[in-house]
Enzyme design. Structure first.
Site, short mmCIF file in Angstrom:
data_model
loop_
_atom_site.label_atom_id
_atom_site.label_comp_id
_atom_site.label_asym_id
_atom_site.label_seq_id
_atom_site.Cartn_x
_atom_site.Cartn_y
_atom_site.Cartn_z
N VAL A 11 0.84 -1.20 0.00
CA VAL A 11 0.00 0.00 0.00
C VAL A 11 0.87 1.25 0.00
O VAL A 11 0.64 2.20 -0.76
CB VAL A 11 -0.96 -0.03 1.21
CG1 VAL A 11 -1.67 1.30 1.39
CG2 VAL A 11 -1.98 -1.14 1.04
N LYS A 35 15.45 -2.44 0.78
CA LYS A 35 14.29 -1.96 0.00
C LYS A 35 14.55 -0.55 -0.50
O LYS A 35 14.29 -0.23 -1.66
CB LYS A 35 13.03 -1.94 0.89
CG LYS A 35 12.17 -3.14 0.81
CD LYS A 35 10.81 -2.85 1.47
CE LYS A 35 10.01 -4.11 1.64
NZ LYS A 35 8.74 -3.89 2.32
N THR A 121 -4.95 -0.66 7.41
CA THR A 121 -6.27 -1.11 7.87
C THR A 121 -6.22 -1.26 9.38
O THR A 121 -5.48 -2.09 9.91
CB THR A 121 -6.63 -2.45 7.20
OG1 THR A 121 -6.61 -2.24 5.80
CG2 THR A 121 -8.02 -2.93 7.63
N LYS A 204 -13.91 -0.22 5.33
CA LYS A 204 -12.87 -1.13 4.82
C LYS A 204 -13.15 -2.57 5.26
O LYS A 204 -13.12 -3.50 4.45
CB LYS A 204 -11.50 -0.65 5.34
CG LYS A 204 -10.36 -1.59 5.08
CD LYS A 204 -9.95 -1.62 3.64
CE LYS A 204 -8.98 -2.74 3.39
NZ LYS A 204 -7.84 -2.42 2.63
N PHE A 249 -16.76 -11.39 -8.18
CA PHE A 249 -16.50 -12.16 -6.97
C PHE A 249 -17.46 -13.33 -6.79
O PHE A 249 -17.90 -13.64 -5.70
CB PHE A 249 -16.47 -11.24 -5.72
CG PHE A 249 -15.13 -10.60 -5.59
CD1 PHE A 249 -14.78 -9.58 -6.47
CD2 PHE A 249 -14.19 -11.04 -4.68
CE1 PHE A 249 -13.52 -9.02 -6.43
CE2 PHE A 249 -12.93 -10.49 -4.63
CZ PHE A 249 -12.60 -9.48 -5.50
N GLY A 257 -7.33 -15.94 -0.43
CA GLY A 257 -6.13 -15.78 0.39
C GLY A 257 -5.69 -14.34 0.31
O GLY A 257 -6.52 -13.45 0.09
N CYS A 260 -5.38 -9.40 2.74
CA CYS A 260 -6.52 -8.64 3.27
C CYS A 260 -7.69 -9.49 3.74
O CYS A 260 -8.10 -9.39 4.90
CB CYS A 260 -7.01 -7.65 2.23
SG CYS A 260 -5.87 -6.29 2.03
C1 UDX Z 1 -8.63 -7.51 -1.79
C2 UDX Z 1 -9.74 -6.50 -2.14
O1 UDX Z 1 -10.31 -6.83 -3.41
C3 UDX Z 1 -9.20 -5.07 -2.13
O2 UDX Z 1 -10.26 -4.16 -2.36
C4 UDX Z 1 -8.56 -4.82 -0.76
O3 UDX Z 1 -7.98 -3.53 -0.72
C5 UDX Z 1 -7.48 -5.85 -0.48
O4 UDX Z 1 -8.04 -7.17 -0.56
P1 UDX Z 1 -6.59 -8.64 -3.11
O5 UDX Z 1 -6.37 -9.42 -1.84
O6 UDX Z 1 -5.44 -8.01 -3.77
O7 UDX Z 1 -7.67 -7.46 -2.85
O8 UDX Z 1 -7.23 -9.65 -4.18
P2 UDX Z 1 -8.66 -9.98 -4.78
O9 UDX Z 1 -8.58 -9.87 -6.24
O10 UDX Z 1 -9.73 -9.24 -4.10
O11 UDX Z 1 -8.76 -11.54 -4.43
C6 UDX Z 1 -8.69 -12.01 -3.08
C7 UDX Z 1 -8.78 -13.51 -3.02
O12 UDX Z 1 -10.09 -13.93 -3.39
C8 UDX Z 1 -7.84 -14.24 -3.98
O13 UDX Z 1 -7.30 -15.35 -3.31
C9 UDX Z 1 -8.71 -14.67 -5.13
O14 UDX Z 1 -8.24 -15.82 -5.77
C10 UDX Z 1 -10.02 -14.93 -4.40
N1 UDX Z 1 -11.20 -14.78 -5.25
C11 UDX Z 1 -11.54 -13.56 -5.76
C12 UDX Z 1 -12.00 -15.88 -5.51
O15 UDX Z 1 -11.72 -16.99 -5.05
N2 UDX Z 1 -13.12 -15.72 -6.29
C13 UDX Z 1 -13.48 -14.50 -6.79
O16 UDX Z 1 -14.53 -14.43 -7.47
C14 UDX Z 1 -12.66 -13.40 -6.54
#
Ligand code: UDX
Length: 433
Positions: A11, A35, A121, A204, A249, A257, A260
């Site tokens: 972030v 880094k 967060t 959030k 989603f 995983g 977040c």
């Molecule tokens: C998430 C939120 O989307 C974002 O708004 C927040 O700020 C941080 O957390 P991120 O963890 O980067 O973002 O990935 P995201 O694309 O949301 O996917 C999260 C997890 O859900 C992944 O493991 C992904 O494989 C899984 N997922 C997502 C599913 O299994 N099915 C879906 O339909 C969407």
């Protein structure tokens, strides 16, 4: 504006670059010297599409610099963003130590009015708590405002999200801080929701808990699809076409995983316990996910009583495609279960960082998909990397002893597997007997 961002993690780095790109003067403070050196030399510390070019562009324009000197960086800034890690403690509570440490250091450097922004967060009530620490540390009330500004970017789509996101949320108290935050964010041309700090903090957690619940919900339906012979893609399509629900989603698989969803669902449950609001739905979403991510191991165990010394190939180790991040990846839970049962593991991932090799030195890591498949007995697809769709099924048939694929991300076709007499299991799109 002069901006200081504390923390060059996911972030912090993306936020710093976004503000630099929009014409601000940004200093990003980070304790990890390696880094800092890497970023100052134009080498990104994480994989994210477009990050390399953006970093070089901002460095060339001298719009950004990376340093370990918090004192000078805070003093010259109008706004200080806190973007340090807030990991989960064992009891699900949020570990705020890095935030408190930053606030204590910032307290010593407030030489004129500044806005301190919580980007990490943090639990509901943190804005007030941070304010109290600053006051306790002797910072006069008229020299600062504390604002809550949660981040919603997705890994793999971080640059898109930061420049074209759906919303910006600002939790504020004073009109002065609202005006300055408005000036900072106006050029992004993204709708801004101004609200109270508590509301911003809760938004959030609510977003991430809701999305996690959506995934666990569709995963439970997918599991039923396999049992009754229904097709999850069609169910999800029809469901998603309802405008009240949306198609996003609803992709079934071996669970969510990342940095977040697992952390924030646990965080919300822990906040709920504090206020006597048990989040039964979110608790169920977590428990469904815990089972979902090891479904491939359950399938293996239902096929073979004993998997000791069987060689299993894992395709994909990162928690999703488009990132090198393995945090809370379902693959890690699968690895643990397989190792516990004495299986041998081959693994291939096009992007995973070397960190995993230190955690699991006994896995055989390969540089190619076919290399990892040779001599194995079963393949588990753990991540939705596009290249897995192109797996050569004839090669699988000839080289995988049991010709068995457990497709944790529904990348392949059941019919194509059937044609070649390959044993195949998907998440809600059927399986061969
Ligand atoms: C998430 C939120 O989307 C974002 O708004 C927040 O700020 C941080 O957390 P991120 O963890 O980067 O973002 O990935 P995201 O694309 O949301 O996917 C999260 C997890 O859900 C992944 O493991 C992904 O494989 C899984 N997922 C997502 C599913 O299994 N099915 C879906 O339909 C969407």
């Amino acid at each position: 504006m002069n901006i200081c961002v504390i923390g060059a993690g996911y972030v912090g780095l993306i936020t710093s670059l976004a503000f630099a790109k929009m014409g601000n003067n940004v200093t990003c403070v980070e304790k990890n010297i390696k880094k800092i050196d890497s970023l100052n030399n134009g080498i990104p510390t994480i994989y994210e599409e477009g990050l390399n070019d953006l970093l070089i562009d901002c460095l060339e324009k001298k719009a950004i610099s990376f340093t370990s000197e918090l004192d000078a960086s805070v003093k010259k800034s109008d706004i200080v963003f806190i973007a340090v890690g807030t990991p989960s403690l064992d009891n699900g509570e949020v570990d705020m130590n890095q935030v408190y440490e930053s606030i204590n250091e910032i307290s010593k450097c407030i030489n004129r009015y500044k806005i301190i922004v919580n980007k990490s967060t943090v639990p509901v009530g943190s804005q007030k708590y941070v304010k109290d620490i600053l006051i306790k540390n002797g910072v006069p009330c008229d020299k600062f405002d504390v604002v809550s500004n949660p981040e919603f970017l997705r890994e793999g789509k971080a640059l898109y999200d930061v420049f074209y996101g759906d919303k910006i949320v600002i939790g504020y108290e004073s009109q002065k801080s609202r005006n300055i935050m408005n000036l900072l964010y106006k050029p992004f041309n993204i709708p801004i929701i101004f609200t109270s700090p508590e509301t911003a903090e809760l938004i959030k957690y609510t977003s991430n808990a809701f999305l996690s619940t959506k995934i666990s919900f569709i995963n439970e339906i997918a599991n039923l699809c396999n049992k009754v012979g229904a097709d999850i893609d069609t169910v999800a399509l029809a469901l998603g076409l309802d405008k009240r629900i949306s198609p996003e989603f609803l992709k079934p698989g071996i669970g969510y995983g990342g940095s977040c969803f697992p952390k924030d669902t646990m965080g919300l449950i822990s906040i709920g316990e504090k206020y006597d609001c048990p989040f039964e739905i979110v608790k169920s979403a977590v428990s469904v996910n815990n089972k979902q991510r090891v479904i491939p191991v359950d399938i293996l165990l239902s096929e073979y009583a004993d998997i000791r010394d069987k060689t299993i190939t894992l395709l994909g180790l990162t928690f999703k495609s488009g990132t090198d991040d393995i945090r809370e990846s379902p693959s890690l839970y699968i690895i643990e279960e397989l190792l516990k049962r004495g299986a041998k593991i081959n693994a291939y991932d096009p992007m995973v960082s070397d960190e995993i090799k230190e955690i699991y030195p006994d896995i055989n890591y390969f540089n190619s998909m076919n290399g990892s498949i040779l001599e194995s007995e079963c393949i588990i697809i753990c991540t939705d990397w596009e290249e897995f769709r192109d797996i050569d099924l004839d090669f699988v048939k000839d080289n995988v002893k049991e010709a068995f694929i457990i497709d944790g991300r529904n990348m392949l076709s059941l019919d194509e597997a059937k044609k070649r007499n390959i044993k195949y299991y998907s998440i809600g799109k059927g399986y061969t007997n």
